[in-house]
Scaffold this motif. Structure first.
Motif, PDB file in Angstrom:
ATOM      1  N   UNK A   7       0.832  -1.207   0.000  1.00 47.98           N
ATOM      2  CA  UNK A   7       0.000   0.000   0.000  1.00 47.98           C
ATOM      3  C   UNK A   7       0.866   1.257   0.000  1.00 47.98           C
ATOM      4  N   UNK A   8       0.645   2.114  -1.001  1.00 50.36           N
ATOM      5  CA  UNK A   8       1.432   3.340  -1.068  1.00 50.36           C
ATOM      6  C   UNK A   8       1.023   4.334   0.016  1.00 50.36           C
ATOM      7  N   UNK A  33      -2.008  -0.801  -6.013  1.00 49.02           N
ATOM      8  CA  UNK A  33      -1.156   0.002  -5.125  1.00 49.02           C
ATOM      9  C   UNK A  33      -1.834   0.504  -3.850  1.00 49.02           C
ATOM     10  N   UNK A  34      -3.115   0.223  -3.678  1.00 44.97           N
ATOM     11  CA  UNK A  34      -3.849   0.750  -2.526  1.00 44.97           C
ATOM     12  C   UNK A  34      -4.507  -0.404  -1.774  1.00 44.97           C
ATOM     13  N   UNK A  37      -7.896  -1.124   3.479  1.00 46.05           N
ATOM     14  CA  UNK A  37      -8.041  -0.165   4.574  1.00 46.05           C
ATOM     15  C   UNK A  37      -7.887   1.268   4.071  1.00 46.05           C
ATOM     16  N   UNK A  38      -6.883   1.519   3.237  1.00 45.29           N
ATOM     17  CA  UNK A  38      -6.672   2.869   2.704  1.00 45.29           C
ATOM     18  C   UNK A  38      -7.867   3.302   1.860  1.00 45.29           C
ATOM     19  N   UNK A  39      -8.401   2.379   1.061  1.00 44.76           N
ATOM     20  CA  UNK A  39      -9.560   2.718   0.224  1.00 44.76           C
ATOM     21  C   UNK A  39     -10.763   3.048   1.101  1.00 44.76           C
ATOM     22  N   UNK A  75      -0.984   9.555  -1.608  1.00 45.75           N
ATOM     23  CA  UNK A  75       0.444   9.875  -1.633  1.00 45.75           C
ATOM     24  C   UNK A  75       0.912  10.553  -0.346  1.00 45.75           C
ATOM     25  N   UNK A  76       0.051  10.544   0.674  1.00 42.70           N
ATOM     26  CA  UNK A  76       0.374  11.124   1.984  1.00 42.70           C
ATOM     27  C   UNK A  76       0.711  12.609   1.913  1.00 42.70           C
TER      28      UNK A  76
END
Length: 94
Positions: A7-8, A33-34, A37-39, A75-76
């Motif tokens: 995960x990026x 790439x994701x 949880x991030x999604x 991308x934080x």
């Protein structure tokens, strides 16, 4: 065991999405790439953005704004702040 992806957003191996969340190349990029949880975290933030800013996703400029914020989120980079929103990181500091 569930499929995993690096995960990026979180910079580690995590559970992957089951399918591409968007059509086309962008959906495939997110799938690869994701993390799930991030999604899910993005979906919550996106909903708040749409509601707070009263975005109409039928308008191209609203869709463009949401996609730009999504890229920043994954991308934080800093996303636009919403009035009254407290991030989970800020809660931990209290």
């Amino acid at each position: 065991m569930a499929n995993t992806v690096f995960c990026k957003k979180f910079q580690k191996e995590m559970e992957a999405l089951d399918r591409a969340p968007l059509p086309g190349a962008k959906g495939q990029e997110i799938l690869q790439t994701v993390s799930k949880q991030a999604w899910q975290e993005w979906q919550l933030l996106q909903t708040m953005m749409i509601n707070e800013k009263q975005l109409n996703l039928m308008q191209p400029e609203s869709r463009k704004y949401v996609m730009e914020q999504m890229e920043k989120f994954f991308n934080n980079e800093a996303t636009e702040k919403l009035a009254g929103y407290v991030s989970p990181d800020d809660i931990k500091e209290l």
